[in-house]
Scaffold this motif. Structure first.
Motif, mmCIF file in Angstrom:
data_model
loop_
_atom_site.group_PDB
_atom_site.id
_atom_site.type_symbol
_atom_site.label_atom_id
_atom_site.label_comp_id
_atom_site.label_asym_id
_atom_site.label_seq_id
_atom_site.Cartn_x
_atom_site.Cartn_y
_atom_site.Cartn_z
ATOM 1 N N TYR A 160 -28.050 101.105 24.386
ATOM 2 C CA TYR A 160 -28.114 102.145 25.416
ATOM 3 C C TYR A 160 -26.723 102.703 25.726
ATOM 4 O O TYR A 160 -26.546 103.922 25.872
ATOM 5 N N ALA A 161 -25.741 101.831 25.814
ATOM 6 C CA ALA A 161 -24.402 102.270 26.193
ATOM 7 C C ALA A 161 -23.732 103.109 25.115
ATOM 8 O O ALA A 161 -22.992 104.057 25.417
ATOM 9 N N THR A 162 -23.992 102.782 23.846
ATOM 10 C CA THR A 162 -23.266 103.459 22.766
ATOM 11 C C THR A 162 -24.079 104.511 22.023
ATOM 12 O O THR A 162 -23.497 105.367 21.353
ATOM 13 N N ALA A 163 -25.422 104.451 22.132
ATOM 14 C CA ALA A 163 -26.249 105.386 21.358
ATOM 15 C C ALA A 163 -27.181 106.244 22.199
ATOM 16 O O ALA A 163 -27.503 107.365 21.813
ATOM 17 N N VAL A 164 -27.641 105.746 23.334
ATOM 18 C CA VAL A 164 -28.646 106.460 24.120
ATOM 19 C C VAL A 164 -28.038 107.250 25.272
ATOM 20 O O VAL A 164 -28.443 108.386 25.531
ATOM 21 N N ASP A 165 -27.096 106.669 25.959
ATOM 22 C CA ASP A 165 -26.511 107.295 27.145
ATOM 23 C C ASP A 165 -25.954 108.675 26.806
ATOM 24 O O ASP A 165 -25.100 108.805 25.925
ATOM 25 N N PRO A 166 -26.437 109.734 27.474
ATOM 26 C CA PRO A 166 -25.935 111.089 27.173
ATOM 27 C C PRO A 166 -24.458 111.267 27.503
ATOM 28 O O PRO A 166 -23.828 112.222 27.051
ATOM 29 N N LYS A 167 -23.882 110.336 28.260
ATOM 30 C CA LYS A 167 -22.459 110.430 28.605
ATOM 31 C C LYS A 167 -21.584 109.636 27.640
ATOM 32 O O LYS A 167 -20.397 109.462 27.880
ATOM 33 N N LYS A 168 -22.147 109.165 26.536
ATOM 34 C CA LYS A 168 -21.427 108.275 25.635
ATOM 35 C C LYS A 168 -20.211 108.925 24.986
ATOM 36 O O LYS A 168 -19.240 108.252 24.645
ATOM 37 N N GLY A 169 -20.252 110.237 24.782
ATOM 38 C CA GLY A 169 -19.123 110.948 24.200
ATOM 39 C C GLY A 169 -18.763 110.415 22.830
ATOM 40 O O GLY A 169 -19.631 110.117 22.000
ATOM 41 N N ASN A 170 -17.467 110.221 22.588
ATOM 42 C CA ASN A 170 -16.998 109.756 21.285
ATOM 43 C C ASN A 170 -17.368 108.309 20.995
ATOM 44 O O ASN A 170 -17.257 107.859 19.856
ATOM 45 N N VAL A 171 -17.788 107.576 22.034
ATOM 46 C CA VAL A 171 -18.192 106.184 21.824
ATOM 47 C C VAL A 171 -19.379 106.109 20.863
ATOM 48 O O VAL A 171 -19.544 105.128 20.133
ATOM 49 N N GLY A 172 -20.191 107.156 20.839
ATOM 50 C CA GLY A 172 -21.348 107.173 19.959
ATOM 51 C C GLY A 172 -20.993 107.008 18.495
ATOM 52 O O GLY A 172 -21.811 106.543 17.698
ATOM 53 N N ILE A 173 -19.757 107.367 18.124
ATOM 54 C CA ILE A 173 -19.333 107.252 16.730
ATOM 55 C C ILE A 173 -19.305 105.792 16.290
ATOM 56 O O ILE A 173 -19.597 105.470 15.140
ATOM 57 N N ILE A 174 -18.959 104.907 17.212
ATOM 58 C CA ILE A 174 -18.842 103.488 16.855
ATOM 59 C C ILE A 174 -20.102 102.699 17.183
ATOM 60 O O ILE A 174 -20.100 101.463 17.104
ATOM 61 N N ALA A 175 -21.191 103.377 17.524
ATOM 62 C CA ALA A 175 -22.422 102.681 17.898
ATOM 63 C C ALA A 175 -22.885 101.684 16.842
ATOM 64 O O ALA A 175 -23.179 100.529 17.174
ATOM 65 N N PRO A 176 -22.968 102.058 15.545
ATOM 66 C CA PRO A 176 -23.416 101.067 14.553
ATOM 67 C C PRO A 176 -22.517 99.844 14.491
ATOM 68 O O PRO A 176 -22.994 98.722 14.306
ATOM 69 N N VAL A 177 -21.218 100.053 14.647
ATOM 70 C CA VAL A 177 -20.274 98.929 14.615
ATOM 71 C C VAL A 177 -20.490 98.019 15.812
ATOM 72 O O VAL A 177 -20.566 96.788 15.682
ATOM 73 N N ALA A 178 -20.602 98.620 16.998
ATOM 74 C CA ALA A 178 -20.811 97.829 18.218
ATOM 75 C C ALA A 178 -22.121 97.054 18.154
ATOM 76 O O ALA A 178 -22.186 95.878 18.530
ATOM 77 N N ILE A 179 -23.174 97.701 17.658
ATOM 78 C CA ILE A 179 -24.488 97.055 17.568
ATOM 79 C C ILE A 179 -24.444 95.898 16.573
ATOM 80 O O ILE A 179 -24.980 94.811 16.825
ATOM 81 N N GLY A 180 -23.806 96.115 15.438
ATOM 82 C CA GLY A 180 -23.680 95.037 14.463
ATOM 83 C C GLY A 180 -22.863 93.878 14.994
ATOM 84 O O GLY A 180 -23.209 92.706 14.782
ATOM 85 N N LEU A 181 -21.793 94.188 15.712
ATOM 86 C CA LEU A 181 -20.923 93.127 16.222
ATOM 87 C C LEU A 181 -21.602 92.278 17.283
ATOM 88 O O LEU A 181 -21.405 91.052 17.333
ATOM 89 N N ILE A 182 -22.398 92.895 18.169
ATOM 90 C CA ILE A 182 -23.053 92.091 19.205
ATOM 91 C C ILE A 182 -24.095 91.179 18.579
ATOM 92 O O ILE A 182 -24.284 90.035 19.025
ATOM 93 N N VAL A 183 -24.762 91.636 17.527
ATOM 94 C CA VAL A 183 -25.711 90.761 16.832
ATOM 95 C C VAL A 183 -24.979 89.608 16.157
ATOM 96 O O VAL A 183 -25.396 88.442 16.242
ATOM 97 N N GLY A 184 -23.865 89.912 15.493
ATOM 98 C CA GLY A 184 -23.082 88.855 14.861
ATOM 99 C C GLY A 184 -22.567 87.844 15.864
ATOM 100 O O GLY A 184 -22.613 86.627 15.633
#
Length: 252
Positions: A160-184
């Motif tokens: 939600y914070a990196t991919a869904v939130d409309p206010k994410k801005g440039n953070v959305g670029i790193i969404a796959p990385v952030a999602i992968g890292l939290i799973v790891g």
């Protein structure tokens, strides 16, 4: 969270070319993810001749799942939103970002992707056993349920914070990385206790292929509860009604 944003959808939407393409994207993303993640565990078992789990094995599992999920989310992001997880899809539905009928398409595709990946692994490895998720000694189903709830909460909160939130801005670029890292990171925490699934499809494929269903409900209930909790809290606290646009067929 405004209840009016939760939508059932229409059969016409669910059968549209865009929805079908999105379902295929989820299928292939899940296949990529499970093949690499489950396969790394099988490779570790072959290297150690079926030896006991070790800290190095846990690190290998964490890295393989993190890297594979980064790729799986990235390749599906522009087509389906890159959910690669029925719990993530459920969180998107609860937040009013995807309709229920479209969610069903995603769930079917995700489960099929996991099953096909496990079948391919069984064939490619010459019939090696596909191990289903299970609880470690001394871990009760309630312990595991809490693990799955909390770990999936962290995952969906990150989505939600990196991919869904409309206010994410440039953070959305790193969404796959952030999602992968939290799973790891979560695998490093929960892997030795219950396998750290955080994903009903990831546990479903091995369970079906090996026909092992002991405590399987934990790997559905925990992720769905954690996902819904994260979606509701993030949506209410950080997005609110003003941050939502009308739901369309292309949303998330």
């Amino acid at each position: 969270m405004a209840v009016y944003r939760i939508a059932i959808g229409s059969p016409r939407e669910a059968s549209s070319p865009a929805a079908i393409r999105a379902a295929f994207a989820e299928f292939f993303s899940m296949l990529i993810f499970v093949f690499a993640g489950q396969g790394s565990g099988m490779a570790y078992g072959k290297l150690t001749m079926g030896g006991p789990a070790t800290p190095s094995g846990l690190i290998i599992a964490s890295l393989s799942h993190a890297f594979a999920l980064m790729v799986a989310v990235s390749v599906g992001a522009n087509i389906s939103g890159g959910h690669v997880n029925p719990a993530v899809t459920f969180g998107a539905f609860v937040g009013g970002n995807i309709t229920f009928l479209r969610s069903i398409l995603y769930w079917v595709a995700q489960l099929l992707g996991s099953v096909v990946a496990c079948i391919l692994l069984n064939f490619a490895t010459g019939g090696m056993e596909i191990s289903a998720f299970s609880l470690s000694d001394g871990v009760s189903v309630w312990n595991a349920l809490i693990f799955e709830i909390v770990m999936t909460f962290g995952l969906v909160y990150t989505v939600y914070a990196t991919a869904v939130d409309p206010k994410k801005g440039n953070v959305g670029i790193i969404a796959p990385v952030a999602i992968g890292l939290i799973v790891g990171a979560n695998i490093l925490v929960g892997g030795v206790f219950d396998g750290a699934a955080m994903n009903p499809a990831v546990s479903f494929g091995p369970a079906l292929v090996s026909w092992t269903w002991t405590n399987h409900w934990v790997y559905w209930a925990g992720p769905f509860i954690g996902s819904a909790t994260a979606a509701i809290l993030y949506d209410n606290i950080f997005i609110g009604d003003d941050g939502h646009q009308p739901l369309s067929n292309s949303d998330f």
